[in-house]
Design a protein around this motif. Structure first.
Motif, PDB file in Angstrom:
ATOM      1  N   ALA A 231       0.922  -1.138  -0.116  1.00  0.00           N
ATOM      2  CA  ALA A 231      -0.152   0.258   0.498  1.00  0.00           C
ATOM      3  C   ALA A 231       1.064   1.291  -0.061  1.00  0.00           C
ATOM      4  O   ALA A 231       0.640   2.762  -0.010  1.00  0.00           O
ATOM      5  N   GLY A 232       2.137   1.067   0.288  1.00  0.00           N
ATOM      6  CA  GLY A 232       3.598   2.290  -0.761  1.00  0.00           C
ATOM      7  C   GLY A 232       3.258   3.050   0.651  1.00  0.00           C
ATOM      8  O   GLY A 232       4.220   3.815   1.358  1.00  0.00           O
ATOM      9  N   LEU A 233       3.298   2.117   2.616  1.00  0.00           N
ATOM     10  CA  LEU A 233       3.393   2.824   3.426  1.00  0.00           C
ATOM     11  C   LEU A 233       5.339   1.477   4.173  1.00  0.00           C
ATOM     12  O   LEU A 233       5.644   1.309   3.578  1.00  0.00           O
ATOM     13  N   ILE A 234       6.000   2.895   4.296  1.00  0.00           N
ATOM     14  CA  ILE A 234       7.124   2.498   5.423  1.00  0.00           C
ATOM     15  C   ILE A 234       7.285   2.446   6.716  1.00  0.00           C
ATOM     16  O   ILE A 234       6.631   2.795   7.176  1.00  0.00           O
ATOM     17  N   PRO A 235       7.026   0.575   6.766  1.00  0.00           N
ATOM     18  CA  PRO A 235       7.049   0.139   8.139  1.00  0.00           C
ATOM     19  C   PRO A 235       8.793   0.216   8.124  1.00  0.00           C
ATOM     20  O   PRO A 235       9.695   0.331   7.884  1.00  0.00           O
ATOM     21  N   PHE A 236       9.556   1.020   9.948  1.00  0.00           N
ATOM     22  CA  PHE A 236      10.180   1.751  10.741  1.00  0.00           C
ATOM     23  C   PHE A 236      10.199   1.395  11.995  1.00  0.00           C
ATOM     24  O   PHE A 236      11.679   1.293  12.489  1.00  0.00           O
ATOM     25  N   PHE A 237       8.818   0.805  12.676  1.00  0.00           N
ATOM     26  CA  PHE A 237       9.736   0.535  14.282  1.00  0.00           C
ATOM     27  C   PHE A 237       8.089  -0.844  14.279  1.00  0.00           C
ATOM     28  O   PHE A 237       7.046  -0.800  13.992  1.00  0.00           O
ATOM     29  N   PHE A 238       8.516  -1.544  15.238  1.00  0.00           N
ATOM     30  CA  PHE A 238       8.592  -2.684  15.814  1.00  0.00           C
ATOM     31  C   PHE A 238       8.828  -2.507  17.362  1.00  0.00           C
ATOM     32  O   PHE A 238      10.412  -3.219  17.719  1.00  0.00           O
ATOM     33  N   CYS A 239       7.782  -2.820  17.746  1.00  0.00           N
ATOM     34  CA  CYS A 239       7.893  -2.691  19.722  1.00  0.00           C
ATOM     35  C   CYS A 239       7.237  -4.073  20.043  1.00  0.00           C
ATOM     36  O   CYS A 239       6.576  -4.539  19.683  1.00  0.00           O
ATOM     37  N   ALA A 240       8.451  -4.977  20.544  1.00  0.00           N
ATOM     38  CA  ALA A 240       8.140  -6.504  21.001  1.00  0.00           C
ATOM     39  C   ALA A 240       7.919  -6.436  22.443  1.00  0.00           C
ATOM     40  O   ALA A 240       8.876  -5.891  22.944  1.00  0.00           O
ATOM     41  N   THR A 241       6.939  -6.902  23.178  1.00  0.00           N
ATOM     42  CA  THR A 241       7.171  -6.906  24.746  1.00  0.00           C
ATOM     43  C   THR A 241       6.793  -8.545  25.056  1.00  0.00           C
ATOM     44  O   THR A 241       6.706  -9.448  24.596  1.00  0.00           O
ATOM     45  N   LEU A 242       8.125  -8.688  26.317  1.00  0.00           N
ATOM     46  CA  LEU A 242       8.450  -9.416  26.730  1.00  0.00           C
ATOM     47  C   LEU A 242       7.470  -9.012  28.290  1.00  0.00           C
ATOM     48  O   LEU A 242       8.068  -8.650  29.147  1.00  0.00           O
ATOM     49  N   GLY A 243       6.174 -10.132  28.522  1.00  0.00           N
ATOM     50  CA  GLY A 243       5.984 -10.353  29.664  1.00  0.00           C
ATOM     51  C   GLY A 243       4.757  -9.164  29.338  1.00  0.00           C
ATOM     52  O   GLY A 243       5.094  -8.190  29.623  1.00  0.00           O
ATOM     53  N   THR A 244       3.960  -9.104  28.682  1.00  0.00           N
ATOM     54  CA  THR A 244       2.493  -8.504  28.610  1.00  0.00           C
ATOM     55  C   THR A 244       1.800  -7.829  29.658  1.00  0.00           C
ATOM     56  O   THR A 244       1.626  -8.595  30.508  1.00  0.00           O
ATOM     57  N   THR A 245       1.301  -6.567  29.799  1.00  0.00           N
ATOM     58  CA  THR A 245       0.784  -6.350  31.034  1.00  0.00           C
ATOM     59  C   THR A 245      -0.730  -7.090  31.475  1.00  0.00           C
ATOM     60  O   THR A 245      -0.733  -7.488  32.135  1.00  0.00           O
ATOM     61  N   PRO A 246      -1.391  -7.645  30.478  1.00  0.00           N
ATOM     62  CA  PRO A 246      -2.453  -8.380  30.667  1.00  0.00           C
ATOM     63  C   PRO A 246      -2.359  -9.220  31.250  1.00  0.00           C
ATOM     64  O   PRO A 246      -3.059 -10.029  31.790  1.00  0.00           O
ATOM     65  N   SER A 247      -1.418 -10.311  30.074  1.00  0.00           N
ATOM     66  CA  SER A 247      -1.442 -11.788  30.988  1.00  0.00           C
ATOM     67  C   SER A 247       0.275 -12.017  30.807  1.00  0.00           C
ATOM     68  O   SER A 247       1.264 -13.166  31.034  1.00  0.00           O
ATOM     69  N   CYS A 248       1.189 -11.457  31.253  1.00  0.00           N
ATOM     70  CA  CYS A 248       2.671 -11.548  31.092  1.00  0.00           C
ATOM     71  C   CYS A 248       2.987 -12.505  30.228  1.00  0.00           C
ATOM     72  O   CYS A 248       3.742 -13.455  30.607  1.00  0.00           O
ATOM     73  N   ALA A 249       2.449 -12.459  28.855  1.00  0.00           N
ATOM     74  CA  ALA A 249       2.674 -13.282  27.143  1.00  0.00           C
ATOM     75  C   ALA A 249       4.106 -12.901  27.052  1.00  0.00           C
ATOM     76  O   ALA A 249       5.116 -11.330  27.257  1.00  0.00           O
ATOM     77  N   PHE A 250       5.084 -13.843  26.242  1.00  0.00           N
ATOM     78  CA  PHE A 250       6.038 -13.115  25.596  1.00  0.00           C
ATOM     79  C   PHE A 250       6.321 -13.283  23.889  1.00  0.00           C
ATOM     80  O   PHE A 250       5.836 -14.789  23.681  1.00  0.00           O
ATOM     81  N   ASP A 251       5.833 -12.100  23.434  1.00  0.00           N
ATOM     82  CA  ASP A 251       6.055 -12.252  22.088  1.00  0.00           C
ATOM     83  C   ASP A 251       7.698 -13.071  21.305  1.00  0.00           C
ATOM     84  O   ASP A 251       8.551 -13.154  21.968  1.00  0.00           O
ATOM     85  N   ARG A 252       7.210 -13.803  20.340  1.00  0.00           N
ATOM     86  CA  ARG A 252       8.249 -14.672  19.999  1.00  0.00           C
ATOM     87  C   ARG A 252       9.776 -14.260  19.026  1.00  0.00           C
ATOM     88  O   ARG A 252       9.982 -13.465  17.723  1.00  0.00           O
ATOM     89  N   LEU A 253      10.369 -13.356  19.992  1.00  0.00           N
ATOM     90  CA  LEU A 253      12.394 -12.473  19.287  1.00  0.00           C
ATOM     91  C   LEU A 253      12.964 -12.997  18.226  1.00  0.00           C
ATOM     92  O   LEU A 253      13.356 -12.593  17.373  1.00  0.00           O
ATOM     93  N   LEU A 254      12.811 -14.655  17.934  1.00  0.00           N
ATOM     94  CA  LEU A 254      13.918 -15.413  17.216  1.00  0.00           C
ATOM     95  C   LEU A 254      12.833 -15.132  16.180  1.00  0.00           C
ATOM     96  O   LEU A 254      14.024 -15.495  15.070  1.00  0.00           O
TER      97      LEU A 254
END
Ligand SMILES: *Cc1c(COP(=O)(O)O)cnc(C)c1O
Length: 492
Positions: A231-254
């Motif tokens: 769509a012509g957008l420019i992705p530039f930033f991703f914020c991964a969470t380790l230990g989310t606030t609702p349930s302390c889940a971990f995004d899969r960094l690898l």
């Protein structure tokens, strides 16, 4: 008040504080006051003449304490923990007395240098890759006031880096035209401060759907990137969470890390709560993949016994931060700033002024030692599992998310409305304090192990209170259903 008065009153204040914390469980954890309660309890304006400390302290009990939520009560299980420890209090007293504003090295060399070394110590404690440490050259750490600030700094630095990079390739591109196409991402479970960073940074912010364990993986991110690039957008930033606030889940960094690196997307990691646990070798694997990140942040002021505010942030390449917003008025310059050896932390943060916050890290790390800090983390995790086991044993209840650290998400089997009523009844009694969250469309109660003083007996007490409250609620619901069906039967 002179130094003689201070010696006397200071000792009395220490006694007051020690008594407050020793007896904190005798106070109701949540206050029973109405909004606006305080104004009528004190005069309309500041006194013209001096008043005695005794009068002030009496008013602390009369005016302040009735309106305090006692975050350090062992019956406080809401939000996430916030740190409390005596070594940290002592260090903060000293910091107040030195009272320097450490915006540059020259403004107070010890303030800057201790911070740099403490961030290396802590980086070492969690086995952060060498690239993030200041002793290694390119990287380094800084104390921010909060995780929200760290995320915002990372997003703003990433934004500037992307704009400069695109402009060096296409000098005719304007900043405004690039800005209008930039897009940042986080999990749909990310903290609200991440979305807010996007709002403040005036960039599009999109959420990536999490999976049934509330974590985001590579496929979901890839899909969003493909769509947005098309769509012509420019992705530039991703914020991964380790230990989310609702349930302390971990995004899969690898999975996420290599994608971000390949696409030249700044990867920031928000581990505000869970980051402290990485000092324990058995939890460190949850940080694997940090080597792909540009910036990493967690809050020792949550779970590592360093009192608010102390949010530690590391970057792999400090020139990304420093270069983004450099201002150099003459009155802030000094002889050593171009030497490359020392740091002027004002370039690493939004405000100019900063307190001597590394003192409390130094005191806590030395007076606890890493082993005691590890024991502290393990105790909280073990108490969470103890609570989880109690929930498991009661078939009226269910666990709503995997228990990995000191947070248990649970609910009564049944409707959201039933669980909302349960939470209200639990909190209204003011014996313990909890907050809820939504996981998908489901209303869930969060039980977070918070207090430094919490023991097994408090967990047992809390569970007893929860189950009694639930039993009463279920009885009422049953009676209502009976009378409703009785009315239906009578009508027929
Ligand atoms: C608590 C929390 C925050 C906010 O932390 P502050 O230091 O208060 O800004 C951000 N992210 C996550 C995952 C959190 O749990």
């Amino acid at each position: 008040m002179n130094s003689t008065d201070f010696r006397k009153m200071g000792k009395e204040m220490v006694d007051y504080i020690a008594d407050y914390l020793d007896k904190i469980e005798e106070r109701p954890v949540f206050p029973e006051v109405e909004p606006g309660y305080l104004r009528s309890l004190i005069p309309d304006s500041a006194p013209a003449e001096t008043q005695e400390i005794e009068d002030v302290m009496n008013d602390v009990e009369r005016v302040i304490m009735p309106g305090v939520t006692h975050w350090h009560s062992p019956y406080f299980f809401a939000y996430f923990p916030t740190a409390s420890s005596y070594p940290s209090f002592l260090a903060d007293m000293l910091s107040d007395a030195i009272g320097c504003i450490g915006f540059s090295w020259a403004a107070s060399p010890a303030c800057t240098e201790l911070e740099t070394v403490m961030l290396d110590w802590l980086g070492n404690m969690i086995n952060l890759p060498e690239q993030f440490l200041a002793r290694n050259g390119e990287g380094g750490g800084v104390i921010q006031g909060s995780a929200s600030e760290a995320t915002l700094m990372a997003l703003l630095a990433a934004r500037m880096k992307k704009i400069k990079c695109l402009q060096s390739e296409n000098p005719e591109l304007t900043e405004a035209s690039i800005l209008s196409k930039l897009v940042a991402y986080s999990s749909d479970q990310a903290h609200s401060s991440v979305e807010r960073a996007g709002l403040i940074g005036a960039v599009k912010m999109k959420t990536i759907p999490s999976d049934n364990r509330f974590s985001v993986g590579g496929e979901a991110l890839k899909q969003a990137l493909e769509e947005d690039k098309a769509a012509g957008l420019i992705p530039f930033f991703f914020c991964a969470t380790l230990g989310t606030t609702p349930s302390c889940a971990f995004d899969r960094l690898l999975e996420l890390g290599p994608i971000c690196n390949e696409e030249n997307i700044w990867l920031h990691i928000d581990a505000a709560y869970a980051g402290s646990a990485f000092i324990c070798p058995e939890f460190r694997h949850l940080l694997n993949g940090v080597e792909f990140a540009d910036s990493f942040n967690f809050n020792p002021h949550k779970w590592l016994l360093v009192v608010f505010d102390c949010s530690t942030m590391w970057v792999k390449n400090r020139s990304d931060l420093i270069g983004a917003f450099k201002m150099d008025p003459l009155y802030l310059q000094h002889d050593h700033q171009e030497s490359g050896i020392i740091t002027d932390y004002r370039h690493w943060q939004i405000p100019l002024g900063r307190r001597f916050r590394s003192l409390k890290m130094w005191f806590v790390f030395r007076m606890y030692g890493v082993k005691r800090l590890q024991e502290y983390i393990r105790k909280h995790v073990q108490l969470a599992h103890e609570f989880e086991e109690l929930v498991h044993q009661d078939e009226r209840f269910e666990i709503s998310a995997e228990v990995i650290m000191g947070l248990v998400c649970f609910r009564l089997k049944g409707s959201n409305r039933l669980n909302e009523a349960l939470l209200k009844n639990i909190n209204d009694a003011r014996k313990i304090h909890l907050v809820p969250c939504h996981l998908g469309d489901t209303f869930v109660l969060r039980f977070a192990i918070c207090s430094r003083m919490v023991e097994s007996r408090h967990i047992q007490y809390a569970w007893d209170h929860i189950t009694k409250t639930a039993a009463k609620l279920l009885r009422q619901e049953g009676l209502q259903r009976q009378s409703a069906s009785g009315q239906v039967a009578a009508a027929h």
